[in-house]
Write a protein that holds these residues in place. Structure first.
Motif, PDB file in Angstrom:
ATOM      1  N   THR A  90      24.802  27.606  71.345  1.00  0.00           N
ATOM      2  CA  THR A  90      25.061  27.911  72.751  1.00  0.00           C
ATOM      3  C   THR A  90      25.974  29.115  72.870  1.00  0.00           C
ATOM      4  O   THR A  90      27.064  29.138  72.292  1.00  0.00           O
ATOM      5  CB  THR A  90      25.696  26.704  73.456  1.00  0.00           C
ATOM      6  N   ALA A  91      25.515  30.113  73.617  1.00  0.00           N
ATOM      7  CA  ALA A  91      26.279  31.356  73.765  1.00  0.00           C
ATOM      8  C   ALA A  91      25.522  32.284  74.700  1.00  0.00           C
ATOM      9  O   ALA A  91      24.357  32.037  75.041  1.00  0.00           O
ATOM     10  CB  ALA A  91      26.469  32.038  72.407  1.00  0.00           C
ATOM     11  N   VAL A  92      26.202  33.359  75.081  1.00  0.00           N
ATOM     12  CA  VAL A  92      25.513  34.480  75.724  1.00  0.00           C
ATOM     13  C   VAL A  92      25.025  35.399  74.612  1.00  0.00           C
ATOM     14  O   VAL A  92      25.811  35.812  73.752  1.00  0.00           O
ATOM     15  CB  VAL A  92      26.428  35.238  76.694  1.00  0.00           C
ATOM     16  N   TYR A  93      23.747  35.691  74.621  1.00  0.00           N
ATOM     17  CA  TYR A  93      23.132  36.533  73.597  1.00  0.00           C
ATOM     18  C   TYR A  93      22.963  37.946  74.155  1.00  0.00           C
ATOM     19  O   TYR A  93      22.368  38.137  75.227  1.00  0.00           O
ATOM     20  CB  TYR A  93      21.789  35.947  73.175  1.00  0.00           C
ATOM     21  N   PHE A  94      23.477  38.901  73.392  1.00  0.00           N
ATOM     22  CA  PHE A  94      23.435  40.294  73.794  1.00  0.00           C
ATOM     23  C   PHE A  94      22.532  41.080  72.851  1.00  0.00           C
ATOM     24  O   PHE A  94      22.608  40.919  71.629  1.00  0.00           O
ATOM     25  CB  PHE A  94      24.831  40.918  73.760  1.00  0.00           C
ATOM     26  N   CYS A  95      21.735  41.958  73.440  1.00  0.00           N
ATOM     27  CA  CYS A  95      20.909  42.856  72.658  1.00  0.00           C
ATOM     28  C   CYS A  95      21.640  44.178  72.467  1.00  0.00           C
ATOM     29  O   CYS A  95      22.382  44.632  73.352  1.00  0.00           O
ATOM     30  CB  CYS A  95      19.585  43.101  73.381  1.00  0.00           C
ATOM     31  N   ASN A  96      21.443  44.783  71.311  1.00  0.00           N
ATOM     32  CA  ASN A  96      22.056  46.072  70.990  1.00  0.00           C
ATOM     33  C   ASN A  96      20.985  46.972  70.390  1.00  0.00           C
ATOM     34  O   ASN A  96      20.125  46.501  69.646  1.00  0.00           O
ATOM     35  CB  ASN A  96      23.200  45.861  69.999  1.00  0.00           C
ATOM     36  N   ALA A  97      21.058  48.247  70.722  1.00  0.00           N
ATOM     37  CA  ALA A  97      20.091  49.187  70.147  1.00  0.00           C
ATOM     38  C   ALA A  97      20.763  50.506  69.836  1.00  0.00           C
ATOM     39  O   ALA A  97      21.613  50.978  70.607  1.00  0.00           O
ATOM     40  CB  ALA A  97      18.923  49.416  71.108  1.00  0.00           C
ATOM     41  N   GLY A  98      20.382  51.096  68.735  1.00  0.00           N
ATOM     42  CA  GLY A  98      20.796  52.450  68.393  1.00  0.00           C
ATOM     43  C   GLY A  98      19.603  53.356  68.641  1.00  0.00           C
ATOM     44  O   GLY A  98      18.602  53.249  67.931  1.00  0.00           O
ATOM     45  N   ALA A  99      19.716  54.196  69.652  1.00  0.00           N
ATOM     46  CA  ALA A  99      18.547  54.952  70.098  1.00  0.00           C
ATOM     47  C   ALA A  99      18.820  56.445  70.147  1.00  0.00           C
ATOM     48  O   ALA A  99      19.924  56.884  70.487  1.00  0.00           O
ATOM     49  CB  ALA A  99      18.095  54.471  71.470  1.00  0.00           C
ATOM     50  N   ASN A 100      17.804  57.210  69.833  1.00  0.00           N
ATOM     51  CA  ASN A 100      17.818  58.652  70.018  1.00  0.00           C
ATOM     52  C   ASN A 100      17.072  58.948  71.322  1.00  0.00           C
ATOM     53  O   ASN A 100      15.940  58.492  71.491  1.00  0.00           O
ATOM     54  CB  ASN A 100      17.117  59.346  68.855  1.00  0.00           C
ATOM     55  N   PHE A 101      17.733  59.654  72.227  1.00  0.00           N
ATOM     56  CA  PHE A 101      17.122  59.889  73.529  1.00  0.00           C
ATOM     57  C   PHE A 101      17.233  61.362  73.914  1.00  0.00           C
ATOM     58  O   PHE A 101      18.090  62.102  73.416  1.00  0.00           O
ATOM     59  CB  PHE A 101      17.767  59.003  74.595  1.00  0.00           C
TER      60      PHE A 101
END
Length: 123
Positions: A90-101
């Motif tokens: 049980t938790a808040v799940y966070f997405c992370n991304a390393g992106a070139n834009f």
């Protein structure tokens, strides 16, 4: 710029399954890696799993064998399949991304975070 939108959280009973999605959008040229982190109440944000665009994965010991991270490079989307869920997941799940834009005529790199999605494992 790059934005992340997570979905798929909710309430599930112990032993159940959930699938989280994280879609990246914006002026994306390419994504180096994506990952999932989680933060339980009163605790720090911890790594759950990461995956590179080439498919190399890394998992926290607590989720090995139960969670599977995958990536669809064509859709700039990462998934987290969570099986055999436990109350301690049980938790808040966070997405992370390393992106070139694309920023004007330049390509820049940035790490971005989603807004989080709540996963509650309870009977």
């Amino acid at each position: 710029q790059v934005q992340l939108v997570e979905s798929g959280g909710g309430l599930v009973q112990p032993g159940g399954s959930l699938r989280l999605s994280c879609a990246a959008s914006g002026s994306i040229v390419s994504i180096n890696a994506m990952g999932w982190y989680r933060q339980a109440p009163g605790k720090e944000r911890d790594l759950v799993a990461t995956i590179t665009s080439g498919g190399t994965t890394n998992y926290a010991d607590s989720v090995k064998g139960r969670f599977t991270i995958s990536i669809d490079n064509a859709k700039n989307t990462a998934y987290l399949q969570m099986n055999s869920l436990k109350p301690e997941d049980t938790a808040v799940y966070f997405c992370n991304a390393g992106a070139n834009f694309l920023n004007g005529l330049q390509i820049r790199y940035r790490e971005v975070w989603g807004q989080g999605t709540l996963v509650t494992v309870s009977s």
